[in-house]
Enzyme design. Structure first.
Site, PDB file in Angstrom:
ATOM      1  N   TRP A  66      -1.837 -32.351  -0.587  1.00 19.55           N
ATOM      2  CA  TRP A  66      -0.529 -32.989  -0.718  1.00 19.55           C
ATOM      3  C   TRP A  66       0.076 -32.726  -2.092  1.00 19.55           C
ATOM      4  O   TRP A  66       1.298 -32.647  -2.246  1.00 19.55           O
ATOM      5  CB  TRP A  66      -0.643 -34.486  -0.454  1.00 19.55           C
ATOM      6  CG  TRP A  66       0.692 -35.162  -0.440  1.00 19.55           C
ATOM      7  CD1 TRP A  66       1.146 -36.087  -1.314  1.00 19.55           C
ATOM      8  CD2 TRP A  66       1.748 -34.957   0.513  1.00 19.55           C
ATOM      9  NE1 TRP A  66       2.424 -36.475  -0.984  1.00 19.55           N
ATOM     10  CE2 TRP A  66       2.815 -35.795   0.141  1.00 19.55           C
ATOM     11  CE3 TRP A  66       1.887 -34.144   1.640  1.00 19.55           C
ATOM     12  CZ2 TRP A  66       4.015 -35.836   0.852  1.00 19.55           C
ATOM     13  CZ3 TRP A  66       3.084 -34.193   2.348  1.00 19.55           C
ATOM     14  CH2 TRP A  66       4.128 -35.026   1.952  1.00 19.55           C
ATOM     15  N   GLU A  75       4.954 -33.122   6.069  1.00 16.59           N
ATOM     16  CA  GLU A  75       3.612 -33.388   6.606  1.00 16.59           C
ATOM     17  C   GLU A  75       3.123 -32.188   7.407  1.00 16.59           C
ATOM     18  O   GLU A  75       1.944 -31.830   7.367  1.00 16.59           O
ATOM     19  CB  GLU A  75       3.609 -34.641   7.476  1.00 16.59           C
ATOM     20  CG  GLU A  75       3.843 -35.955   6.734  1.00 16.59           C
ATOM     21  CD  GLU A  75       2.708 -36.361   5.819  1.00 16.59           C
ATOM     22  OE1 GLU A  75       1.645 -35.714   5.851  1.00 16.59           O
ATOM     23  OE2 GLU A  75       2.879 -37.343   5.069  1.00 16.59           O
ATOM     24  N   TYR A 131       4.127 -40.695  -7.147  1.00 16.47           N
ATOM     25  CA  TYR A 131       4.452 -40.743  -5.722  1.00 16.47           C
ATOM     26  C   TYR A 131       3.861 -41.991  -5.080  1.00 16.47           C
ATOM     27  O   TYR A 131       4.528 -42.696  -4.318  1.00 16.47           O
ATOM     28  CB  TYR A 131       3.903 -39.478  -5.050  1.00 16.47           C
ATOM     29  CG  TYR A 131       4.010 -39.465  -3.549  1.00 16.47           C
ATOM     30  CD1 TYR A 131       5.238 -39.378  -2.909  1.00 16.47           C
ATOM     31  CD2 TYR A 131       2.859 -39.525  -2.757  1.00 16.47           C
ATOM     32  CE1 TYR A 131       5.337 -39.358  -1.523  1.00 16.47           C
ATOM     33  CE2 TYR A 131       2.945 -39.508  -1.373  1.00 16.47           C
ATOM     34  CZ  TYR A 131       4.185 -39.423  -0.764  1.00 16.47           C
ATOM     35  OH  TYR A 131       4.259 -39.411   0.608  1.00 16.47           O
TER      36      TYR A 131
END
Length: 209
Positions: free
Chosen positions: A64, A56, A34
């Protein structure tokens, strides 16, 4: 993606492939991919921005990495993050999402995603979500050498959060909005020694000595 809030505060790490990355991107293959291919690269299209805004919001209180692992399921559950499709979600869809163990089952966040889709559609009359978010690009970007130097919010993220809320968005506090700005290249918070510093093309790689 405010991962720097939970990771060590040190500088860039030399990985086995010879490239320097921040600590959070060096500890898991999915995070590394990522970081290397997506994080910090410019995003302007509505669906792409809506997806990242929703994710988010769902990340709040979680790692995350958890969100990345669930991202394919999120995309399926939220109709590819099409604002037009999500804006039409009703009680049956919310119940379906709350029963889907593959995603984060939080009704407030699910309701926020539906409301944010409707707000994104309403923004089209004023230039769209991309125009609004990118209008808050600052005059300069941070030049962190360690994770401890990476801010978690900025005057611009505070102002943008206020404007998004005024436009009907929710789960868009200044920290979440700053993480969004990092993720889509509005600011460049790659560590100075990272191989990704300046890769977005939005900000020069040159930094002060």
């Amino acid at each position: 993606m405010a991962e720097h809030q939970v990771d060590q505060a040190g500088g860039a790490v030399l990985c086995e492939d010879g490239l320097m990355r921040p600590p959070w991107a060096a500890r898991d293959p999915l995070l590394r991919e990522y970081y290397d291919t997506e994080w910090g690269m410019p995003v302007h299209d509505e669906a792409g921005l809506f997806e990242r805004l929703v994710l988010e919001g769902f990340q709040s209180g979680l790692s995350w990495l958890t969100i990345l692992r669930k991202r394919p399921a999120f995309r399926e559950a939220f109709a590819g993050f099409s604002p037009d499709a999500v804006a039409e979600f009703g009680d049956t869809d919310v119940a379906r999402l709350m029963a889907d163990a593959r995603i984060v089952r939080n009704q407030r966040k699910i309701d926020a995603a539906v409301g944010n889709a409707r707000a994104a559609i309403a923004l089209r009359a004023e230039g769209g979500l991309g125009e609004l978010i990118w209008s808050y690009r600052p005059e300069s970007t941070p030049e962190p050498r360690t994770m401890a130097e990476v801010p978690s919010r900025s005057p611009e993220s505070e102002a943008l959060a206020r404007e998004l809320k005024r436009k009907g968005f929710s789960f868009v506090g200044p920290v979440t909005v700053f993480a969004l700005m990092e993720a889509i290249g509005v600011v460049d918070t790659h560590l100075v020694e990272s191989h990704r510093r300046g890769s977005s093309g939005v900000w020069t790689r040159e930094v002060a000595p």
